[in-house]
Design an enzyme around this catalytic site. Structure first.
Site, short mmCIF file in Angstrom:
data_model
loop_
_atom_site.label_atom_id
_atom_site.label_comp_id
_atom_site.label_asym_id
_atom_site.label_seq_id
_atom_site.Cartn_x
_atom_site.Cartn_y
_atom_site.Cartn_z
N PHE A 116 0.77 -1.10 -0.16
CA PHE A 116 0.02 -0.12 0.10
C PHE A 116 0.95 1.25 0.20
O PHE A 116 0.35 2.39 -0.35
CB PHE A 116 -1.11 -0.02 1.03
CG PHE A 116 -0.22 0.44 2.44
CD1 PHE A 116 -0.47 1.84 3.05
CD2 PHE A 116 0.38 -0.41 3.23
CE1 PHE A 116 -0.01 2.03 4.39
CE2 PHE A 116 0.80 -0.18 4.44
CZ PHE A 116 0.76 0.99 5.03
N LYS A 117 1.98 1.22 0.29
CA LYS A 117 2.88 2.54 0.38
C LYS A 117 3.04 3.13 -0.95
O LYS A 117 3.54 4.23 -1.15
CB LYS A 117 4.13 2.09 1.22
CG LYS A 117 4.18 1.51 2.60
CD LYS A 117 3.75 2.39 3.39
CE LYS A 117 3.60 1.55 4.65
NZ LYS A 117 4.70 1.18 5.18
N ASP A 118 2.85 2.13 -2.08
CA ASP A 118 3.12 2.51 -3.43
C ASP A 118 2.16 3.91 -3.87
O ASP A 118 2.55 4.56 -4.63
CB ASP A 118 2.87 1.42 -4.48
CG ASP A 118 3.98 0.51 -4.40
OD1 ASP A 118 5.25 0.76 -4.27
OD2 ASP A 118 3.63 -0.81 -4.63
N THR A 151 7.54 0.55 3.28
CA THR A 151 8.11 1.91 3.27
C THR A 151 9.55 2.04 2.34
O THR A 151 9.53 2.75 1.27
CB THR A 151 8.06 2.66 4.30
OG1 THR A 151 6.66 2.81 4.82
CG2 THR A 151 8.52 3.97 4.11
#
Length: 497
Positions: A116-118, A151
């Site tokens: 999800f950090k993308d 991250t």
């Protein structure tokens, strides 16, 4: 006339600044975190309008409310490059998948690193580059990152070979999955450096914060024409893109006629550093109809205890779990929530943070203000059971972090009998944690991560993401590990200062 949005520090010693400066600096010099002076309202009519737009268009609109000193074209260009011409699978940024009646999975792992950090770290380089040009007067930006796994790779990939920016990532040597480690240690890009530390994520995070606060570092960087910044969620530029997918998922339910405008929706968020769920809180403050924000922790359940008691106590055993990105005892972004709970009193927040630094503990006496949140945690066995149960019942494969969220959601429904439509925030591809997922499904332990990838694919009938399958052919560039006390010297060595 556009009124500029200003940003303030949670600890109050700094002046009001514009978004370009807040993003360029990353963290306030007084040790606090930047956040907007106010939350821009989004009406139900605006939400209806957003529901007819693409993800990119929704993002550009939300960004425009916060980045008021960015030209419209700069926002649109950054958003288009990140989400339309970027590296998301089939142009899917944050799709909703129906799991069960009234339960949905918000899949945030279709980007280049399968996490999800993308969503934030594909656009942050564009925002940072523009901000540096405005606020740093030609200085080189040095981005420090502490990571519990996701991250780090997302930042490395996002900032790879970006001119005028160098990135240094620190990760806990034994605190990431084998695939996460390989993603970071094989990363290409001449402006990047990766270092393992002998410790856990909190040690890495504390080390990065200490470097930010070290006047010797600031002086040496200034002498060499450099300035520190961050790609962690302590940087508001990292947090802002996460607000978007809360609005977007609601809009998807609206456009799909699953809800009517104004209907409340619950969100279940697996979180360790509190940034992901904080973005949901900010969305609710802006007007998104949120019922409950269900905070899902793993065995490191310091946030669960805080939500119920108002006592934050990190004086406890640190557990290494199969959901390593949540193995955190010091949740940095909680400081931003405290700022709101304390009536935006920087004095009170500073006192709480000083107490945390001195005794690893503080107490809040206004827990009734936490009513939007519900907290729960999911132990290791419950997490494995959740993975298998969801696969057997719905033929849907979850990673361990998403499984923690599902397990906590089960507990929430059992405790409240709440039938509100619920979105579970799914934070990583199951293939990033193939060994743990496979063990949960088959009760077999596979030592080789690449064998586990193949077996998981064969078992589930799904394809291995190419960005993971290609890791076997990549050369490991970064090896060895250092003590946390050596992080400052590691920075100086890479920067040659």
């Amino acid at each position: 006339m556009v009124v500029n949005m200003h940003y303030v520090s949670t600890r109050g010693a700094e002046e009001r600044i514009l978004s370009t400066e807040a993003i360029a600096r990353g963290m306030a010099s007084d040790g606090g975190l930047y956040l907007p002076e106010s939350f821009p309202p989004v009406s139900l009519d605006e939400i209806r309008r957003l529901s007819e737009l693409s993800y990119m268009e929704r993002a550009a609109y939300i960004f425009s409310l916060f980045l008021t000193d960015f030209p419209e074209e700069a926002i649109f260009s950054a958003t288009r490059r990140a989400y339309q011409s970027g590296d998301f699978e089939e142009d899917r940024v944050a799709p909703l998948s129906v799991l069960a009646p009234d339960v949905y999975m918000l899949e945030l792992w279709h980007g280049p690193t399968c996490a999800f950090k993308d969503v934030a770290l594909q656009i942050l380089p564009h925002l940072s580059t523009y901000s540096a040009g405005v606020a740093l007067e030609g200085k080189e930006m040095v981005i420090l990152v502490a990571t519990s796994g996701d991250t780090g790779k997302a930042a490395l990939e996002g900032f790879k070979n970006v001119p005028g920016i160098k990135v240094i990532v620190f990760y806990p040597e034994e605190g990431v999955s084998p695939i996460q480690k390989l993603q970071m240690t094989t990363q290409e890009g001449e402006n990047l450096h990766v270092s393992a530390i002998k410790g856990n994520f909190d040690d890495a995070q504390n080390g990065v914060k200490a470097i930010f606060a070290d006047p010797d570092v600031t002086r040496k960087l200034a002498e060499s024409g450099k300035v520190l910044s961050s790609a962690n969620s302590i940087n508001f530029g990292r947090l802002l893109p996460q607000i978007v997918y809360y609005f977007s998922s609601y809009c998807d339910l609206l456009s799909g006629e699953e809800i009517s405008a104004g209907d409340k929706v619950n969100f279940v968020v697996p979180t360790g550093n509190f940034g992901n769920i904080l973005a949901g809180y900010y969305a609710s403050r802006m007007g998104l109809p949120v019922g409950k924000l269900i905070c899902a922790s793993n065995k490191n359940n310091v946030l669960t205890d805080f939500i119920y008691t108002g006592i934050y106590d990190a004086n406890r055993e640190f557990h290494t779990t199969i959901s390593p990105s949540m193995d955190i005892l010091i949740s940095s972004n909680l400081e931003r929530l405290l700022f709101e709970l304390c009536g935006r009193s920087a004095v009170k927040v500073t006192g709480l943070m000083n107490s945390l630094k001195e005794s690893k503990k503080y107490q809040l006496d206004i827990t009734e203000k936490l009513g939007l949140f519900w907290g729960g945690f999911c132990g290791e066995e419950h997490t494995k059971v959740a993975i298998k149960e969801v696969y057997d019942r719905y033929y849907y494969t979850m990673d361990p972090h998403t499984a923690v969220a599902y397990g906590v959601y089960q507990d929430y429904v059992a405790a409240t009998d709440d039938k509100t439509k619920t979105i579970i925030v799914s934070t990583a591809s199951p293939y990033k944690f193939a060994q743990s997922v496979l063990e949960a499904l088959t009760n077999e332990k596979i030592e080789d991560g690449f064998v586990a990838l193949s077996q998981l694919s064969e078992l589930t009938g799904t394809d291995i993401p190419t960005q993971l399958s290609c890791l076997l052919d990549k050369t490991v560039r970064f090896q060895g590990s250092i003590l946390p006390s050596m992080m400052k010297e590691e920075v100086f060595s890479f920067l040659k200062i």
